[in-house]
Write an enzyme that holds these catalytic residues in place. Structure first.
Site, PDB file in Angstrom:
ATOM      1  N   ASP A   1       0.716  -1.081   0.147  1.00  0.00           N
ATOM      2  CA  ASP A   1      -0.149  -0.425  -0.132  1.00  0.00           C
ATOM      3  C   ASP A   1       0.675   1.611  -0.237  1.00  0.00           C
ATOM      4  OD1 ASP A   1      -2.668  -1.243  -0.452  1.00  0.00           O
ATOM      5  OD2 ASP A   1      -2.294  -1.096   1.986  1.00  0.00           O
TER       6      ASP A   1
ATOM      7  N   TYR B   1      -9.641  -0.753   2.679  1.00  0.00           N
ATOM      8  CA  TYR B   1      -9.527  -1.186   4.000  1.00  0.00           C
ATOM      9  C   TYR B   1      -9.328   0.190   4.372  1.00  0.00           C
ATOM     10  CZ  TYR B   1      -8.616  -5.506   5.625  1.00  0.00           C
ATOM     11  OH  TYR B   1      -9.631  -7.184   6.647  1.00  0.00           O
TER      12      TYR B   1
HETATM   13 CU   LIG Z   1      -8.397  -7.719   7.043  1.00  0.00          CU
END
Ligand SMILES: [Cu+2]
Ligand SMILES: *[C@@H]1O[C@H](CO)[C@@H](O)[C@H](O)[C@H]1NC(C)=O
Ligand SMILES: *[C@@H]1O[C@H](CO)[C@@H](O)[C@H](O)[C@H]1NC(C)=O
Ligand SMILES: *[C@@H]1O[C@H](CO)[C@@H](O)[C@H](O)[C@H]1NC(C)=O
Ligand SMILES: *[C@@H]1O[C@H](CO)[C@@H](O)[C@H](O)[C@H]1NC(C)=O
Length: 661
Positions: free
Chosen positions: A320, A408
């Site tokens: 990320d 997320y």
């Molecule tokens: Cu997770």
């Protein structure tokens, strides 16, 4: 009744962080201001690169001065340090590394073409452009129609593709993942499964398309998480609470220097790392001097591999920070939800693809935490005739950022404590990536589906999160040593005591980087960073201890698996390396499609001396995530982290001297 102090209006606290640096408050580690970003990028656009047919900025950040210069500046020798920027740009299909001397009329001091493996991050703007392509791609329009859906309810997102053994350097590619919104905003719960769309980013066109199979799109009902969309029966309601500091805030922010209680540190922001804490020092109670603890700390990488090897899923092995930029994924923080209402909020900024500064409002918050917990306490009942109860309330200062990378969300905290501890917290939340399946009940599943059935037709896919921190500790000075203090069982054999065993401590000081690779939990031990040249009055070496607070998972992938080659450092939680200014990103500077030839594990193979040297700790917070039904439709925060705790650093418990309120 006491007059109730109203919580401060957050708007009054709006503090234009990245816009605020006046020359009077100049610090060599201050992040680039929006106007510096504009000027730098304008200069590059009108340089020798002006004639290139395409020019895109992929990173624009401070090229911090060399550490000895910063330390000299810090200690008062304030020679004019040149302010420099480091830029990664793509021009005509090539990656350029440019250094700019801001102090010298923004001159370009060097421009080098990078021709190794890997690419810089995928820009937000090109992700958006790529995601729009399928809507004019006839086969995709057909696929959507075939599934009985409308184009206007479909959303596509760019997913990095990783590297799977291709020999030649290829193209900058992304896969598009498509989802259906319909009657929900929770698009991640409704994947358009079975379709693979490969995009060449430099050409900005679809280069491969495949519709392998039609899988029913999971239904929207029950997936929308907005309060307004919930229907009875409702759950319990809690009473609101407000944090009030009747005497005002206990911290000050001057430019980028944050002072609170016994701590002072520099707070910065970077498009790749997010929050950067530098020059953190804690006050010595004895003589009021500040003693250095951390030269610099920040998130270095977040590796998130999914455990489904199928055609549409195998490549989902995300980095990320390196592939997307963790800092620029900062979500604007909401008072009362993300941070207390009286927190100080700060904006951050980064360079957009076109070189114009992009401001993220309320990207960071700083607040004091008073949670009604003791920092220490004792009741003494054993003295005849009296009972003594004494203690102090705990308080700490928190710096928070929330990075949202597609589905997320990571709530990232730096918490400074009066005890001298620094606690780093990671909380994962958001929406678990799910795969659409034909199954409506567990009893229908006959083979490994690589996940947990979390709703009808919805498989929460197994995956990991590895959040790696860069921690350049300077305990009372730059030259430190790493000590693994092992607890060893000793058998008693001489019969002089009824006991048959006890444990004792055998400290092992790491000589070279090979000794600095530690798998936690393989044996009982304390991990310490000490200053071998500084001792307490009693003669113990001053130090800090690293304590993991849960979440110590390490990768279970085989060493020869491609994502594992790229993230080979995730087999151990702790690495200690010799300081090197250019070794900051655990998965390498160029992470997109990287091949593992420039990562932390590779640097460690140099096996440099790390005893009584300037050393860097790399600590990975790791989660194996086996989704469950409570993770659906949105996941409650799951916390992990670690603590850097003084260890023979102070002469005694510094909290004893804290004056109670
Ligand atoms: Cu997770
Ligand atoms: C600074 O750079 C600008 C643009 O490149 C140029 O026009 C100007 O003459 C330069 N100034 C000095 C003092 O070199
Ligand atoms: C202050 O006290 C600390 C801890 O005893 C010591 O390391 C440091 O050298 C002292 N500094 C001064 C200026 O006396
Ligand atoms: C510092 O790191 C870079 C990148 O890994 C490497 O090329 C260079 O040789 C290193 N320098 C030293 C002195 O180890
Ligand atoms: C740290 O250790 C290195 C290598 O022994 C030495 O050259 C350097 O002077 C030391 N630095 C300090 C601040 O003591």
């Amino acid at each position: 009744m006491l007059p109730m102090a109203l919580p401060n209006l957050p708007t009054l606290l709006l503090f234009l962080f990245c816009l605020s640096r006046s020359s009077a408050r100049y610090h060599p580690l201050d992040p680039l201001t929006p106007s510096e970003i504009s000027t730098i990028c304008r200069t590059i656009k009108s340089s020798h690169l002006a004639s290139s047919k395409s020019l895109a900025f992929h990173y624009v950040g401070l090229d911090e001065p060399d550490k000895p210069d910063v330390l000299a500046w810090q200690s008062g020798r304030r020679a004019a340090l040149h302010r420099r920027a480091f830029v990664i740009a793509r021009a005509d299909g090539q990656t350029h590394e440019l250094y700019i001397d801001i102090s010298n009329n923004n001159s370009i001091t060097s421009d080098k073409i990078y021709d190794g493996f890997g690419y810089p991050r995928v820009n937000v703007e090109e992700q958006a452009a790529a995601s729009a392509l399928p809507f004019n791609h006839t086969p995709f329009v057909e696929s959507v129609r075939k599934r009985g859906l409308e184009l206007k309810e479909v959303v596509c997102l760019a997913s990095t593709v990783g590297w799977f053994g291709e020999g030649r350097q290829g193209r900058r590619l992304v896969n598009l993942l498509c989802f259906v919104t319909g009657d929900t905003v929770n698009l991640y719960t409704r994947p358009l499964e079975g379709v693979t769309i490969l995009v060449d980013l430099d050409a900005m066109e679809i280069v491969a398309y495949k519709d392998r199979k039609v899988v029913p799109v999971p239904k929207a009902a029950g997936t929308d998480y907005r309060a307004s969309k919930q229907e009875p029966p409702f759950g319990p309601q809690t009473k609101p609470g407000v944090v009030v500091q009747p005497q005002g805030k206990g911290f000050t922010i001057d430019g980028h220097i944050v002072s609170w209680s016994n701590w002072v540190f520099h707070l910065s922001f970077d498009a790749r790392a997010g929050v950067i804490i530098s020059l953190a020092s804690v006050q010595e109670t004895e003589n009021w001097t500040h003693r250095s603890v951390l030269y610099r700390g920040h998130v270095s990488e977040l590796f998130v591999p999914y455990m489904n090897p199928s055609e549409e899923w195998y490549y989902r092995t995300f980095f990320d920070a390196g592939e997307y930029g963790f800092g620029l994924c900062a979500s604007p923080l909401e008072p009362m939800m993300d941070c207390p209402a009286d927190a100080t909020f700060m904006d951050a900024c980064y360079a957009g693809q076109d070189g114009k500064p992009v401001v993220i409002p309320n990207a960071l918050c700083v607040f004091e935490r008073y949670a009604g917990d003791p920092s220490w306490r004792h009741s003494e009942f054993e003295i005849p005739g009296k009972v003594v109860t004494e203690g102090r309330a705990d308080a700490s200062l928190v710096v928070r950022m929330v990075g949202t990378i597609a589905n997320y969300d990571y709530v990232m905290d730096w918490e400074f404590k009066i005890s001298g501890s620094i606690k780093l917290g990671v909380q994962t939340t958001g929406v678990v990536q799910v795969k659409a399946t034909p199954y409506a009940h567990v009893d229908q599943i006959t083979e490994d589906e690589h996940g947990t059935l979390v709703a009808e037709n919805t498989m929460g896919v197994y995956h990991d999160h590895y959040i790696t921190y860069y921690l350049d500790l300077d305990i009372d000075g730059s030259n430190n040593s790493f000590v693994n203090s092992k607890l060893k069982t000793v058998r008693v054999t001489d019969g002089g005591t009824p006991r048959k065993s006890y444990w004792t401590v055998v400290g092992e000081t790491a000589k070279t980087e090979a000794d600095g690779r530690v798998a936690l939990g393989s044996e009982p031990a304390y991990q310490l960073v000490v200053n071998p040249n500084k001792r307490t009055k009693l003669g113990n070496n001053v130090g800090y201890r690293l304590i993991s607070n849960g979440a110590t998972a390490t990768s279970l992938l085989s060493d020869d698996d491609y994502p594992q080659i790229r993230a080979s450092y995730t087999k151990k939680q702790l690495w200690v390396t010799a300081y090197n200014k250019s070794e900051r990103w655990a998965a390498g500077l160029y992470t997109d499609q990287s091949r593992g030839d420039d990562n932390l594990a590779v640097w460690s193979q140099r096996n440099r001396v790390i005893e009584d040297r300037d050393i860097v700790l790399w600590y990975t917070v790791g989660f194996h995530h086996i989704p469950c039904q409570e993770d659906f439709p949105l996941m409650p925060t799951l916390a992990g982290g670690f603590e850097l705790r003084p260890y023979n650093f102070f002469e005694s418990n510094p909290l004893i001297k804290i004056r109670p309120h």
